[in-house]
Design a protein around this motif. Sequence first.
Motif, PDB file in Angstrom:
ATOM      1  N   PHE A 103     -14.339 -24.308  64.648  1.00 49.97           N
ATOM      2  CA  PHE A 103     -15.222 -23.239  64.202  1.00 49.97           C
ATOM      3  C   PHE A 103     -14.566 -22.378  63.142  1.00 49.97           C
ATOM      4  O   PHE A 103     -15.203 -21.924  62.204  1.00 49.97           O
ATOM      5  CB  PHE A 103     -15.615 -22.367  65.397  1.00 49.97           C
ATOM      6  N   ASN A 104     -13.299 -22.145  63.295  1.00 50.86           N
ATOM      7  CA  ASN A 104     -12.594 -21.330  62.312  1.00 50.86           C
ATOM      8  C   ASN A 104     -12.664 -21.938  60.930  1.00 50.86           C
ATOM      9  O   ASN A 104     -12.859 -21.234  59.939  1.00 50.86           O
ATOM     10  CB  ASN A 104     -11.122 -21.181  62.720  1.00 50.86           C
ATOM     11  N   ASN A 105     -12.523 -23.243  60.857  1.00 49.86           N
ATOM     12  CA  ASN A 105     -12.618 -23.898  59.559  1.00 49.86           C
ATOM     13  C   ASN A 105     -14.011 -23.707  58.962  1.00 49.86           C
ATOM     14  O   ASN A 105     -14.158 -23.369  57.791  1.00 49.86           O
ATOM     15  CB  ASN A 105     -12.317 -25.390  59.695  1.00 49.86           C
ATOM     16  N   LEU A 106     -15.032 -23.903  59.798  1.00 51.21           N
ATOM     17  CA  LEU A 106     -16.398 -23.750  59.306  1.00 51.21           C
ATOM     18  C   LEU A 106     -16.649 -22.323  58.834  1.00 51.21           C
ATOM     19  O   LEU A 106     -17.231 -22.090  57.781  1.00 51.21           O
ATOM     20  CB  LEU A 106     -17.402 -24.112  60.405  1.00 51.21           C
ATOM     21  N   LEU A 107     -16.165 -21.369  59.604  1.00 56.24           N
ATOM     22  CA  LEU A 107     -16.403 -19.968  59.246  1.00 56.24           C
ATOM     23  C   LEU A 107     -15.653 -19.586  57.980  1.00 56.24           C
ATOM     24  O   LEU A 107     -16.111 -18.752  57.204  1.00 56.24           O
ATOM     25  CB  LEU A 107     -16.011 -19.054  60.405  1.00 56.24           C
ATOM     26  N   THR A 108     -14.500 -20.198  57.773  1.00 57.55           N
ATOM     27  CA  THR A 108     -13.761 -19.925  56.543  1.00 57.55           C
ATOM     28  C   THR A 108     -14.614 -20.329  55.350  1.00 57.55           C
ATOM     29  O   THR A 108     -14.698 -19.616  54.347  1.00 57.55           O
ATOM     30  CB  THR A 108     -12.433 -20.711  56.534  1.00 57.55           C
ATOM     31  N   VAL A 109     -15.284 -21.470  55.498  1.00 57.86           N
ATOM     32  CA  VAL A 109     -16.145 -21.938  54.415  1.00 57.86           C
ATOM     33  C   VAL A 109     -17.325 -20.981  54.215  1.00 57.86           C
ATOM     34  O   VAL A 109     -17.637 -20.569  53.091  1.00 57.86           O
ATOM     35  CB  VAL A 109     -16.679 -23.355  54.734  1.00 57.86           C
ATOM     36  N   ASP A 129      -1.167 -14.044  38.071  1.00 56.15           N
ATOM     37  CA  ASP A 129      -1.489 -15.197  37.230  1.00 56.15           C
ATOM     38  C   ASP A 129      -0.541 -16.369  37.473  1.00 56.15           C
ATOM     39  O   ASP A 129      -0.434 -17.286  36.686  1.00 56.15           O
ATOM     40  CB  ASP A 129      -1.470 -14.787  35.749  1.00 56.15           C
ATOM     41  N   GLU A 130       0.164 -16.350  38.588  1.00 55.21           N
ATOM     42  CA  GLU A 130       1.088 -17.429  38.912  1.00 55.21           C
ATOM     43  C   GLU A 130       0.340 -18.722  39.246  1.00 55.21           C
ATOM     44  O   GLU A 130      -0.873 -18.708  39.409  1.00 55.21           O
ATOM     45  CB  GLU A 130       1.976 -17.040  40.121  1.00 55.21           C
ATOM     46  N   THR A 131       1.111 -19.795  39.398  1.00 59.13           N
ATOM     47  CA  THR A 131       0.505 -21.087  39.722  1.00 59.13           C
ATOM     48  C   THR A 131       0.670 -21.368  41.222  1.00 59.13           C
ATOM     49  O   THR A 131       1.777 -21.264  41.754  1.00 59.13           O
ATOM     50  CB  THR A 131       1.167 -22.212  38.913  1.00 59.13           C
ATOM     51  N   ILE A 132      -0.437 -21.691  41.853  1.00 61.23           N
ATOM     52  CA  ILE A 132      -0.436 -21.892  43.306  1.00 61.23           C
ATOM     53  C   ILE A 132      -0.926 -23.298  43.641  1.00 61.23           C
ATOM     54  O   ILE A 132      -1.958 -23.742  43.112  1.00 61.23           O
ATOM     55  CB  ILE A 132      -1.342 -20.844  43.999  1.00 61.23           C
ATOM     56  N   LEU A 133      -0.194 -23.985  44.487  1.00 62.23           N
ATOM     57  CA  LEU A 133      -0.640 -25.293  44.964  1.00 62.23           C
ATOM     58  C   LEU A 133      -1.269 -25.115  46.349  1.00 62.23           C
ATOM     59  O   LEU A 133      -0.610 -24.665  47.286  1.00 62.23           O
ATOM     60  CB  LEU A 133       0.546 -26.265  45.050  1.00 62.23           C
ATOM     61  N   VAL A 134      -2.552 -25.449  46.460  1.00 66.29           N
ATOM     62  CA  VAL A 134      -3.264 -25.313  47.723  1.00 66.29           C
ATOM     63  C   VAL A 134      -3.290 -26.677  48.425  1.00 66.29           C
ATOM     64  O   VAL A 134      -3.801 -27.646  47.880  1.00 66.29           O
ATOM     65  CB  VAL A 134      -4.714 -24.836  47.487  1.00 66.29           C
ATOM     66  N   VAL A 135      -2.722 -26.734  49.623  1.00 66.52           N
ATOM     67  CA  VAL A 135      -2.727 -27.994  50.373  1.00 66.52           C
ATOM     68  C   VAL A 135      -3.535 -27.792  51.652  1.00 66.52           C
ATOM     69  O   VAL A 135      -3.181 -26.983  52.506  1.00 66.52           O
ATOM     70  CB  VAL A 135      -1.292 -28.433  50.735  1.00 66.52           C
ATOM     71  N   GLU A 136      -4.640 -28.515  51.729  1.00 64.83           N
ATOM     72  CA  GLU A 136      -5.569 -28.328  52.853  1.00 64.83           C
ATOM     73  C   GLU A 136      -6.330 -29.628  53.020  1.00 64.83           C
ATOM     74  O   GLU A 136      -6.843 -30.183  52.054  1.00 64.83           O
ATOM     75  CB  GLU A 136      -6.505 -27.155  52.510  1.00 64.83           C
ATOM     76  N   ASP A 137      -6.386 -30.130  54.254  1.00 62.78           N
ATOM     77  CA  ASP A 137      -7.026 -31.434  54.442  1.00 62.78           C
ATOM     78  C   ASP A 137      -8.549 -31.358  54.500  1.00 62.78           C
ATOM     79  O   ASP A 137      -9.231 -32.312  54.186  1.00 62.78           O
ATOM     80  CB  ASP A 137      -6.479 -32.132  55.689  1.00 62.78           C
ATOM     81  N   ALA A 180     -11.883 -30.665  53.016  1.00 63.54           N
ATOM     82  CA  ALA A 180     -12.312 -30.522  51.617  1.00 63.54           C
ATOM     83  C   ALA A 180     -13.105 -29.238  51.385  1.00 63.54           C
ATOM     84  O   ALA A 180     -12.927 -28.565  50.366  1.00 63.54           O
ATOM     85  CB  ALA A 180     -13.153 -31.727  51.214  1.00 63.54           C
ATOM     86  N   GLU A 181     -13.958 -28.886  52.343  1.00 63.37           N
ATOM     87  CA  GLU A 181     -14.769 -27.686  52.139  1.00 63.37           C
ATOM     88  C   GLU A 181     -13.934 -26.411  52.162  1.00 63.37           C
ATOM     89  O   GLU A 181     -14.128 -25.508  51.360  1.00 63.37           O
ATOM     90  CB  GLU A 181     -15.858 -27.615  53.216  1.00 63.37           C
ATOM     91  N   VAL A 182     -12.992 -26.382  53.108  1.00 67.78           N
ATOM     92  CA  VAL A 182     -12.114 -25.216  53.173  1.00 67.78           C
ATOM     93  C   VAL A 182     -11.322 -25.125  51.875  1.00 67.78           C
ATOM     94  O   VAL A 182     -11.154 -24.055  51.282  1.00 67.78           O
ATOM     95  CB  VAL A 182     -11.142 -25.317  54.379  1.00 67.78           C
ATOM     96  N   ARG A 183     -10.852 -26.296  51.421  1.00 69.07           N
ATOM     97  CA  ARG A 183     -10.039 -26.318  50.202  1.00 69.07           C
ATOM     98  C   ARG A 183     -10.839 -25.775  49.018  1.00 69.07           C
ATOM     99  O   ARG A 183     -10.368 -24.940  48.262  1.00 69.07           O
ATOM    100  CB  ARG A 183      -9.596 -27.757  49.922  1.00 69.07           C
TER     101      ARG A 183
END
Length: 515
Positions: free
Chosen positions: A159-165, A396-404, A406-409
Amino acid sequence: MGEGNNFLGDKISEATALRIIETIDDAVITIDRGGIIKLFNESARHIFGYDASEVIGRSVNILIPEPYRSAHDGYIERYMASREPHVIGIGARDLEGVRKDGSRFPMDLAVSEFTMAGESLFVGVVRDITRRKHTEAQLLQAQKLEAVGQLTGGLAHDFNNLLTVVIGNLQLMGRRAGNDAWMKQRIDAAQHAARRGAELTRQLLALSRSQPLSEQVVDVNQLVGDMHSLLERTLGETIEVGIQFAPSLHATKIDPALLENAVLNLALNARDAMPDGGRLTIETGNAVLDEAYAARNADVAPGRYVMLAISDTGTGIPAEIIGRIFEPFFTTKEVGKGSGLGLSMTYGFVKQSGGHMQVYSEPDFGTTFRLYFPVSAEMTAEARHAVTEQPRPHGDETILVVEDDAEVREVTVAMIEALGYQVLTAGDGPAALAVIREHPEIDLLFTDFVMPKGMTGKQLAAEAKTHLPSMRVLYTSGYTRNSMTRKGGLEDHEILLSKPYDDDTLATKLREALE
Ligand SMILES: Nc1ncnc2c1ncn2[C@@H]1O[C@H](COP(=O)(O)OP(=O)(O)OP(=O)(O)O)[C@@H](O)[C@H]1O
Ligand SMILES: [Mg+2]
């Protein structure tokens, strides 16, 4: 006596045999075919409360309460007829004995038979298993709560993942809506509902002991002291709030916000138990739970603890339900008044913090809940308070987002880009490492903690740092699942952003991680 037992000489004298029987820790009782007691040793006296002289010559029935007594009457008869040992109660199920004072206790009974001068005699060996039964019941209860917790925890995590989206997308929509009042109203309503959903999952995670903890060294006296006026206001004028703090209370390392919640939950329960007013007392103390206490309480590690006790002078809790009050959704309150989550959340939080919780209640007098938290090695109890309102930090830094997921990402990327940052993405650890090799300009790795492909966020970070030593790391997770706290999880200096998050928190944590 068998061959191996002749160390005392060819024959053990009667006196010696009696001394052995008298020293045995279990009750030894010998009866004849008619159930008449012939021998009653010292431990039997101790366990049943009768002197040997009071029972010898009487029926063994006086030691057996109903309904076992009636069953027992037939045992010996049937045994003599069939010779099957189980009929005399060997390995019997739940059996109870009754003491001279009428009180009953659970017992283990083993029976054997021997013949002397042509007469059959039976030896019963009785052990009082009150203590063991008690521990078993506690263990069962703890296991039950854990099982329910695991189930709920898994659900809440998804649910947390869904709510994040949901929350993230609504926030992005809100920004586009501009001055459209109708749109804004819809979006606000949806956001409000999503946040309530997030609050509910937080509660479920709490009872499943898998909520992300933000542990700090806490001075419980100070924390509770700060809540004094809040409690007085919440409980109303008819309830007096008394506080007794132990001087030089040890520090403990727990999540202060969750402890506040716990105190509030217990205080509200106390209020509900005192409809006509009364007194709420909060006490603190340094406590040592020793080996003996740990032996009596199934899930306690012996050690030094900070104790917080909350007592009321209310209705008390009836014995029939006291075993159930920590279960999720157990409530005696009317529909709409109580969800039955208060105590299960509190219990979950205490267990997750390595602590112990206990209740003592006396119907019509009141109830005391005691919470024990392990003493922290860090003795400086300086509860640092979080920073307050500021314009949303950006960069304005560069950030790599790693998340499995896809919607949350996707929504996370949109939120981070909206803050001005450059964003790269990857769906798992190995993919992230490939990106890192191509992009030495990455300033921050923002990674989910639990990921597929056999690489946790933590392992990814360690590996990534061998390529880019100056890169910063921010972890995110929907839950802790123990992996994040005690057992090889996050260390103090490592930063965690709990899901679901809103963009204010995201913005703050990103800056915190980058600086
Ligand atoms: N201090 C207390 N005195 C008497 N009964 C209590 C006390 N605390 C808890 N109880 C009993 O335990 C039950 C469960 O408490 P719990 O806090 O888990 O749920 P609730 O208060 O009913 O609902 P919620 O806390 O979710 O609003 C209560 O319904 C009540 O019967
Ligand atoms: Mg409650």
